[in-house]
Scaffold this motif. Structure first.
Motif, short mmCIF file in Angstrom:
data_model
loop_
_atom_site.label_atom_id
_atom_site.label_comp_id
_atom_site.label_asym_id
_atom_site.label_seq_id
_atom_site.Cartn_x
_atom_site.Cartn_y
_atom_site.Cartn_z
N ASN A 83 -46.58 -33.68 -83.56
CA ASN A 83 -45.13 -33.61 -83.67
C ASN A 83 -44.68 -32.75 -84.82
OD1 ASN A 83 -45.61 -35.15 -85.96
ND2 ASN A 83 -44.44 -36.93 -85.30
N ALA A 84 -43.39 -32.51 -84.84
CA ALA A 84 -42.69 -31.88 -85.97
C ALA A 84 -41.43 -32.70 -86.20
CB ALA A 84 -42.35 -30.43 -85.66
N LEU A 85 -40.97 -32.78 -87.46
CA LEU A 85 -39.87 -33.66 -87.81
C LEU A 85 -38.73 -32.90 -88.50
CD1 LEU A 85 -41.85 -36.67 -89.37
CD2 LEU A 85 -41.30 -36.26 -86.96
N TRP A 86 -37.51 -33.35 -88.20
CA TRP A 86 -36.31 -32.88 -88.89
C TRP A 86 -35.60 -34.09 -89.49
CZ3 TRP A 86 -38.27 -30.34 -84.76
CH2 TRP A 86 -38.17 -28.95 -84.72
N ASN A 87 -35.17 -34.00 -90.72
CA ASN A 87 -34.48 -35.10 -91.37
C ASN A 87 -33.02 -35.17 -90.92
OD1 ASN A 87 -34.27 -37.31 -93.06
ND2 ASN A 87 -33.88 -36.10 -94.90
N LEU A 88 -32.56 -36.36 -90.61
CA LEU A 88 -31.15 -36.60 -90.34
C LEU A 88 -30.60 -37.46 -91.46
CD1 LEU A 88 -31.46 -37.40 -86.52
CD2 LEU A 88 -30.83 -35.21 -87.56
N ASP A 89 -29.36 -37.85 -91.38
CA ASP A 89 -28.78 -38.66 -92.44
C ASP A 89 -29.14 -40.14 -92.26
OD1 ASP A 89 -27.36 -38.94 -90.11
OD2 ASP A 89 -25.45 -39.26 -91.12
N ASP A 90 -28.87 -40.94 -93.28
CA ASP A 90 -28.96 -42.39 -93.19
C ASP A 90 -30.35 -42.89 -92.83
OD1 ASP A 90 -27.86 -44.94 -93.42
OD2 ASP A 90 -27.32 -45.04 -91.30
N GLY A 91 -31.39 -42.21 -93.34
CA GLY A 91 -32.75 -42.68 -93.12
C GLY A 91 -33.25 -42.51 -91.71
N ALA A 92 -32.68 -41.58 -90.96
CA ALA A 92 -33.13 -41.30 -89.59
C ALA A 92 -33.73 -39.90 -89.53
CB ALA A 92 -31.96 -41.42 -88.61
N TYR A 93 -34.47 -39.63 -88.46
CA TYR A 93 -35.03 -38.30 -88.29
C TYR A 93 -35.15 -37.97 -86.81
CZ TYR A 93 -39.57 -40.68 -87.52
OH TYR A 93 -40.59 -41.48 -87.05
N HIS A 140 -33.51 -32.25 -97.17
CA HIS A 140 -32.17 -32.49 -96.65
C HIS A 140 -31.51 -31.14 -96.39
CE1 HIS A 140 -32.24 -36.83 -97.45
NE2 HIS A 140 -32.95 -36.50 -98.51
N ASP A 141 -31.38 -30.80 -95.10
CA ASP A 141 -30.95 -29.46 -94.73
C ASP A 141 -29.62 -29.43 -93.98
OD1 ASP A 141 -33.28 -28.01 -95.72
OD2 ASP A 141 -34.39 -29.02 -94.14
N GLY A 142 -28.80 -30.46 -94.17
CA GLY A 142 -27.48 -30.42 -93.58
C GLY A 142 -27.41 -30.89 -92.14
N LEU A 143 -28.46 -31.55 -91.63
CA LEU A 143 -28.43 -32.11 -90.29
C LEU A 143 -28.00 -33.57 -90.36
CD1 LEU A 143 -31.80 -30.80 -88.80
CD2 LEU A 143 -29.53 -29.77 -88.61
N ALA A 144 -27.21 -34.01 -89.41
CA ALA A 144 -26.77 -35.40 -89.38
C ALA A 144 -26.54 -35.84 -87.95
CB ALA A 144 -25.49 -35.58 -90.20
N LEU A 145 -26.89 -37.08 -87.66
CA LEU A 145 -26.58 -37.67 -86.37
C LEU A 145 -25.18 -38.26 -86.45
CD1 LEU A 145 -27.29 -38.74 -83.54
CD2 LEU A 145 -28.28 -40.76 -84.66
#
Length: 207
Positions: A44-54, A150-155
Motif C-alpha cells: 500500500n501507499a498512504l496519504w494523511n487526512l485530518d483528525d487522525g485518519a488516512y 500534513h499536506d493539506g488533505l482533509a476528509l
C-alpha cells in the motif's frame, strides 16, 4: 487516537505502480510508502487526512508469496479503475457483541505498528459484501497517521448509500460514531455506493 471515528478510506487499484501516480495527480499530493502486508500478500501507499485518519491505496503485491487465503478488501476479485471500495471504523477495542458480524478478528503487525482488524475469512467486505458497512480496527499504540506529513488533505464528508440505511446508521451509533454522524459521515437510503469528499491543495476532490 482510540476515540471511535473514521480510521481510514480504502482505495483499491490493480497495480500500485500505476495507481500511485494516478491518485497523486488527483490529490495534488504524493503519498508515504510503500508498506507491505505479508499475511495478505498486498502492499500500500498512504496519504494523511485530518483528525487522525488516512487514505490507503492498496493492491496485490506481485512480489509477495501467495497468502494461502483470500486477500482482504475483495482484492482477488478487483478489476477496473482505481476507486474507493471500503472504509474502516476505529474503535477503542473490538470486544463489542456485534463485532463478529464484521468478520474474524485478526491481530496484525508491521514495523512498530500493532493492530486488530475484522476480516471476513472469504476476503469479502463485511456484513453485506458491499463495502459500505465498515471493517473495524483497534490500534495498540502508534497509529500510521502519526508518521505521515500534513499536506493539506482533509476528509470533509463520507457518504454511505444503502437500502439498509436505518440498520447501518443504528450500527454506527452502537459502535460509538455518534459524534460524526450527520457531519462527517452521512448515511442515506438508496443504491449501494460510497463517496468521499476531500479538500486538497488544489480544491475539492470526490472519490
Amino acid at each position: 487516537m482510540r476515540t471511535p471515528g473514521v480510521d481510514h478510506l480504502v482505495v483499491a487499484t490493480s497495480a500500485l505502480e500505476t495507481g500511485v501516480p494516478s491518485l497523486t495527480d488527483r490529490l495534488g499530493v504524493g503519498p508515504s510508502g510503500p508498506g507491505r502486508h505479508e499475511r495478505f500478500g498486498t502492499h500500500n501507499a498512504l496519504w494523511n487526512l485530518d483528525d487522525g485518519a488516512y487514505l490507503e491505496l492498496i493492491a496485490i503485491d506481485p512480489e509477495a508469496a501467495a497468502p494461502g487465503r483470500p486477500r482482504w478488501f475483495g482484492l482477488d476479485r478487483f478489476a477496473g479503475p482505481t476507486r474507493l471500495v471500503h472504509w474502516v471504523l476505529r474503535r477503542a477495542d473490538l470486544r463489542a457483541p456485534f463485532v463478529p458480524e464484521h468478520g474474524a478478528t485478526s491481530r496484525l503487525a508491521r514495523d512498530d505498528l500493532r493492530w486488530s482488524l475484522t476480516t471476513p475469512v472469504d476476503g469479502s467486505f463485511p456484513v453485506d459484501g458491499s463495502g459500505v458497512w465498515p471493517s473495524l480496527i483497534a490500534w495498540d499504540g502508534a497509529h500510521p497517521s502519526s508518521g505521515l506529513g500534513h499536506d493539506g488533505l482533509a476528509l470533509r464528508r463520507l457518504v454511505l448509500s444503502t437500502p439498509s440505511a436505518d440498520a447501518l446508521r443504528a450500527r454506527l451509533v452502537e459502535a460509538g460514531l455518534t459524534g460524526h454522524l450527520g457531519s462527517r459521515v452521512t448515511v442515506t437510503p438508496g443504491p449501494v455506493g460510497l463517496r468521499a469528499e476531500l479538500s486538497t491543495p488544489g480544491g475539492p476532490v470526490v472519490l
